[in-house]
Scaffold this motif. Structure first.
Motif, PDB file in Angstrom:
ATOM      1  N   ALA A   4       0.833  -1.199   0.000  1.00 42.60           N
ATOM      2  CA  ALA A   4       0.000   0.000   0.000  1.00 42.60           C
ATOM      3  C   ALA A   4       0.868   1.249   0.000  1.00 42.60           C
ATOM      4  O   ALA A   4       2.005   1.240   0.448  1.00 42.60           O
ATOM      5  CB  ALA A   4      -0.910  -0.007   1.225  1.00 42.60           C
ATOM      6  N   ILE A   5       0.304   2.338  -0.522  1.00 36.97           N
ATOM      7  CA  ILE A   5       1.052   3.589  -0.612  1.00 36.97           C
ATOM      8  C   ILE A   5       1.390   4.115   0.775  1.00 36.97           C
ATOM      9  O   ILE A   5       2.505   4.540   1.042  1.00 36.97           O
ATOM     10  CB  ILE A   5       0.235   4.633  -1.406  1.00 36.97           C
ATOM     11  CG1 ILE A   5       0.055   4.157  -2.848  1.00 36.97           C
ATOM     12  CG2 ILE A   5       0.923   5.981  -1.383  1.00 36.97           C
ATOM     13  CD1 ILE A   5      -0.851   5.035  -3.682  1.00 36.97           C
ATOM     14  N   SER A   6       0.399   4.082   1.676  1.00 39.86           N
ATOM     15  CA  SER A   6       0.632   4.608   3.016  1.00 39.86           C
ATOM     16  C   SER A   6       0.850   3.470   4.009  1.00 39.86           C
ATOM     17  O   SER A   6       0.509   2.322   3.744  1.00 39.86           O
ATOM     18  CB  SER A   6      -0.570   5.449   3.462  1.00 39.86           C
ATOM     19  OG  SER A   6      -1.737   4.649   3.519  1.00 39.86           O
ATOM     20  N   SER A   7       1.436   3.820   5.128  1.00 37.54           N
ATOM     21  CA  SER A   7       1.664   2.851   6.202  1.00 37.54           C
ATOM     22  C   SER A   7       1.041   3.399   7.476  1.00 37.54           C
ATOM     23  O   SER A   7       1.726   3.987   8.324  1.00 37.54           O
ATOM     24  CB  SER A   7       3.167   2.614   6.395  1.00 37.54           C
ATOM     25  OG  SER A   7       3.744   2.059   5.232  1.00 37.54           O
ATOM     26  N   PRO A   8      -0.272   3.244   7.628  1.00 38.39           N
ATOM     27  CA  PRO A   8      -0.957   3.813   8.789  1.00 38.39           C
ATOM     28  C   PRO A   8      -0.501   3.171  10.086  1.00 38.39           C
ATOM     29  O   PRO A   8      -0.058   2.014  10.111  1.00 38.39           O
ATOM     30  CB  PRO A   8      -2.429   3.503   8.503  1.00 38.39           C
ATOM     31  CG  PRO A   8      -2.393   2.297   7.623  1.00 38.39           C
ATOM     32  CD  PRO A   8      -1.170   2.466   6.766  1.00 38.39           C
ATOM     33  N   LEU A   9      -0.628   3.922  11.163  1.00 36.36           N
ATOM     34  CA  LEU A   9      -0.269   3.399  12.471  1.00 36.36           C
ATOM     35  C   LEU A   9      -1.240   2.287  12.866  1.00 36.36           C
ATOM     36  O   LEU A   9      -2.453   2.436  12.765  1.00 36.36           O
ATOM     37  CB  LEU A   9      -0.308   4.518  13.520  1.00 36.36           C
ATOM     38  CG  LEU A   9      -0.024   4.092  14.973  1.00 36.36           C
ATOM     39  CD1 LEU A   9       1.401   3.572  15.125  1.00 36.36           C
ATOM     40  CD2 LEU A   9      -0.274   5.260  15.924  1.00 36.36           C
ATOM     41  N   VAL A  10      -0.688   1.178  13.318  1.00 34.09           N
ATOM     42  CA  VAL A  10      -1.481   0.057  13.818  1.00 34.09           C
ATOM     43  C   VAL A  10      -1.239  -0.076  15.315  1.00 34.09           C
ATOM     44  O   VAL A  10      -0.096  -0.181  15.765  1.00 34.09           O
ATOM     45  CB  VAL A  10      -1.105  -1.260  13.115  1.00 34.09           C
ATOM     46  CG1 VAL A  10      -1.879  -2.442  13.723  1.00 34.09           C
ATOM     47  CG2 VAL A  10      -1.374  -1.167  11.618  1.00 34.09           C
ATOM     48  N   SER A  11      -2.311  -0.037  16.081  1.00 33.42           N
ATOM     49  CA  SER A  11      -2.226  -0.270  17.518  1.00 33.42           C
ATOM     50  C   SER A  11      -2.455  -1.762  17.779  1.00 33.42           C
ATOM     51  O   SER A  11      -3.537  -2.283  17.494  1.00 33.42           O
ATOM     52  CB  SER A  11      -3.268   0.556  18.276  1.00 33.42           C
ATOM     53  OG  SER A  11      -3.040   1.929  18.104  1.00 33.42           O
ATOM     54  N   ILE A  12      -1.440  -2.428  18.275  1.00 35.62           N
ATOM     55  CA  ILE A  12      -1.526  -3.863  18.563  1.00 35.62           C
ATOM     56  C   ILE A  12      -1.903  -4.018  20.033  1.00 35.62           C
ATOM     57  O   ILE A  12      -1.255  -3.452  20.910  1.00 35.62           O
ATOM     58  CB  ILE A  12      -0.195  -4.573  18.267  1.00 35.62           C
ATOM     59  CG1 ILE A  12       0.208  -4.337  16.812  1.00 35.62           C
ATOM     60  CG2 ILE A  12      -0.301  -6.067  18.566  1.00 35.62           C
ATOM     61  CD1 ILE A  12       1.610  -4.837  16.466  1.00 35.62           C
ATOM     62  N   VAL A  13      -2.956  -4.768  20.294  1.00 34.81           N
ATOM     63  CA  VAL A  13      -3.457  -4.951  21.656  1.00 34.81           C
ATOM     64  C   VAL A  13      -3.414  -6.427  22.015  1.00 34.81           C
ATOM     65  O   VAL A  13      -3.914  -7.271  21.256  1.00 34.81           O
ATOM     66  CB  VAL A  13      -4.902  -4.427  21.795  1.00 34.81           C
ATOM     67  CG1 VAL A  13      -5.466  -4.759  23.184  1.00 34.81           C
ATOM     68  CG2 VAL A  13      -4.951  -2.930  21.536  1.00 34.81           C
ATOM     69  N   THR A  14      -2.833  -6.743  23.158  1.00 34.11           N
ATOM     70  CA  THR A  14      -2.825  -8.128  23.626  1.00 34.11           C
ATOM     71  C   THR A  14      -3.059  -8.162  25.128  1.00 34.11           C
ATOM     72  O   THR A  14      -2.800  -7.177  25.838  1.00 34.11           O
ATOM     73  CB  THR A  14      -1.500  -8.830  23.257  1.00 34.11           C
ATOM     74  OG1 THR A  14      -1.647 -10.244  23.401  1.00 34.11           O
ATOM     75  CG2 THR A  14      -0.350  -8.360  24.148  1.00 34.11           C
ATOM     76  N   ILE A  15      -3.574  -9.299  25.605  1.00 30.86           N
ATOM     77  CA  ILE A  15      -3.924  -9.474  27.010  1.00 30.86           C
ATOM     78  C   ILE A  15      -2.972 -10.470  27.651  1.00 30.86           C
ATOM     79  O   ILE A  15      -2.739 -11.559  27.103  1.00 30.86           O
ATOM     80  CB  ILE A  15      -5.377  -9.992  27.170  1.00 30.86           C
ATOM     81  CG1 ILE A  15      -6.349  -9.141  26.347  1.00 30.86           C
ATOM     82  CG2 ILE A  15      -5.768 -10.017  28.645  1.00 30.86           C
ATOM     83  CD1 ILE A  15      -6.414  -7.700  26.734  1.00 30.86           C
ATOM     84  N   ASN A  16      -2.444 -10.111  28.811  1.00 33.02           N
ATOM     85  CA  ASN A  16      -1.611 -11.032  29.580  1.00 33.02           C
ATOM     86  C   ASN A  16      -2.352 -11.435  30.850  1.00 33.02           C
ATOM     87  O   ASN A  16      -2.862 -10.594  31.586  1.00 33.02           O
ATOM     88  CB  ASN A  16      -0.286 -10.357  29.964  1.00 33.02           C
ATOM     89  CG  ASN A  16       0.607 -11.293  30.777  1.00 33.02           C
ATOM     90  OD1 ASN A  16       1.275 -12.158  30.220  1.00 33.02           O
ATOM     91  ND2 ASN A  16       0.607 -11.129  32.099  1.00 33.02           N
ATOM     92  N   TYR A  17      -2.423 -12.742  31.082  1.00 34.63           N
ATOM     93  CA  TYR A  17      -2.975 -13.233  32.344  1.00 34.63           C
ATOM     94  C   TYR A  17      -2.178 -14.457  32.773  1.00 34.63           C
ATOM     95  O   TYR A  17      -2.345 -15.550  32.240  1.00 34.63           O
ATOM     96  CB  TYR A  17      -4.456 -13.585  32.210  1.00 34.63           C
ATOM     97  CG  TYR A  17      -5.047 -14.150  33.492  1.00 34.63           C
ATOM     98  CD1 TYR A  17      -5.150 -13.346  34.630  1.00 34.63           C
ATOM     99  CD2 TYR A  17      -5.460 -15.462  33.566  1.00 34.63           C
ATOM    100  CE1 TYR A  17      -5.663 -13.856  35.813  1.00 34.63           C
ATOM    101  CE2 TYR A  17      -5.974 -15.986  34.741  1.00 34.63           C
ATOM    102  CZ  TYR A  17      -6.078 -15.179  35.860  1.00 34.63           C
ATOM    103  OH  TYR A  17      -6.578 -15.699  37.036  1.00 34.63           O
ATOM    104  N   ASN A  18      -1.260 -14.238  33.691  1.00 32.33           N
ATOM    105  CA  ASN A  18      -0.410 -15.316  34.211  1.00 32.33           C
ATOM    106  C   ASN A  18       0.287 -16.091  33.088  1.00 32.33           C
ATOM    107  O   ASN A  18       0.448 -17.318  33.165  1.00 32.33           O
ATOM    108  CB  ASN A  18      -1.238 -16.282  35.070  1.00 32.33           C
ATOM    109  CG  ASN A  18      -1.783 -15.619  36.322  1.00 32.33           C
ATOM    110  OD1 ASN A  18      -1.152 -14.730  36.896  1.00 32.33           O
ATOM    111  ND2 ASN A  18      -2.959 -16.038  36.749  1.00 32.33           N
ATOM    112  N   SER A  19       0.698 -15.375  32.073  1.00 31.11           N
ATOM    113  CA  SER A  19       1.361 -16.031  30.930  1.00 31.11           C
ATOM    114  C   SER A  19       2.444 -15.113  30.366  1.00 31.11           C
ATOM    115  O   SER A  19       2.481 -14.833  29.169  1.00 31.11           O
ATOM    116  CB  SER A  19       0.341 -16.394  29.848  1.00 31.11           C
ATOM    117  OG  SER A  19      -0.466 -15.277  29.515  1.00 31.11           O
TER     118      SER A  19
END
Length: 299
Positions: A4-19
């Motif tokens: 793609a022409i542009s590279s938009p910001l991607v917010s990566i979200v992940t959950i940690n629970y005892n791991s």
């Protein structure tokens, strides 16, 4: 694939629970991605041991949100949203590792569409010899409240290209921020399981599509924090199976499901747990089902 022409910001979200181990491995995996314009937000769901120091040591740029309560998968993801600056939000399980071009392929796909849509990559079981977990999904069966993952346990190189599908995989979903603004967040009451399917139902009813980009690959270690056959999973899988149907199949459409579940599914599972001596699972099953009558019957 053409970039793609542009590279938009991607917010990566992940959950940690005892791991923590899996979360750190995901962060290392993201460090190898060919897509560079991203930020990572980790929500710790009141783990016994805080992962903050180890995460910051590995990557000081990661935002770590420490919740005082275990908000579950949906609640944890929702908590992260106010900290996200990206045009796209990539919700990803912490027990996954990305192929280096996975995020690039998904963002290029999203940018190349003439519409806003949710996109999941193809999933491979991490501990397998190239076997698929998910390459798209069938629609929910209104009678059984079950559906199937396309390509499950087949060879990973058998499926390629972009397809429209009914449900995204909750372990990896690229969602435009504009869709979230219009449709709203995941229903936190699900806590675990079925929340992404309920969300996809709402997203499709709003006129948006769900895609699986099978040229993007992610590896899933599967149920690292919950356990593959834990009573907790039994409780929420049964509780939320009913909750999903109540929310998405209003009366009288829900009647066939209630008949099937009451006279086939529930008795079969209950008897199976009883005969195998799995009394904790039997208790979890019963509490999950009857929580719809008595909300005090939590896990």
């Amino acid at each position: 694939m053409k970039h793609a022409i542009s590279s938009p910001l991607v917010s990566i979200v992940t959950i940690n629970y005892n791991s923590k181990k899996e979360t750190l491995e995901l962060i290392q995996s993201l460090g190898k991605t060919t897509y560079k314009n991203w930020e990572l937000i980790v929500v710790d769901n009141a783990s016994k041991e805080s992962p903050m120091m180890d995460i910051k040591k590995l990557n000081p740029q990661v935002t770590v949100i420490e919740s005082q309560d275990n908000l579950g998968f949906a609640g944890g993801n929702n908590l992260a949203l106010s900290h996200c600056s990206g045009e796209y939000i990539f919700f990803v399980n912490n027990d996954t590792e990305l192929e280096s071009d996975c995020l690039t392929v998904m963002v290029d796909t999203a940018q190349g569409l003439n519409e806003k849509a949710v996109i999941s990559p193809k999933f491979q079981f991490y501990h397998s010899n190239g076997l698929i977990e998910y390459a798209g999904s069938t629609n929910i069966n209104a009678f059984t409240a079950r559906n199937k993952a396309v390509g499950r346990l087949e060879k990973v190189d058998k499926y390629s290209g972009l397809i429209s599908t009914y449900y995204a995989h909750g372990g990896g979903m690229l969602v435009p921020r504009d869709i979230i603004k219009e449709v709203g967040t995941m229903e936190a009451n699900f806590f675990l399981y079925y929340e992404e399917m309920d969300w996809c139902e709402r997203i499709r009813r709003a006129g948006y599509k769900i895609y699986c980009q099978r040229d993007a690959l992610i590896y899933h270690k599967e149920s690292a924090s919950v356990g593959k056959m834990s009573p907790l999973k039994t409780y929420y899988m049964n509780r939320n199976r009913i909750l999903f149907m109540k929310r998405n199949y209003p009366f009288p459409k829900i009647i066939p499901f209630f008949m099937f579940y009451s006279f086939v599914s529930f008795p079969k599972n209950a008897m199976g747990y009883l005969l195998k001596g799995k009394y904790k699972h039997l208790r979890a099953l019963c509490r999950g089902v009857f929580s719809h009558v008595n909300p005090n019957l939590t896990y």
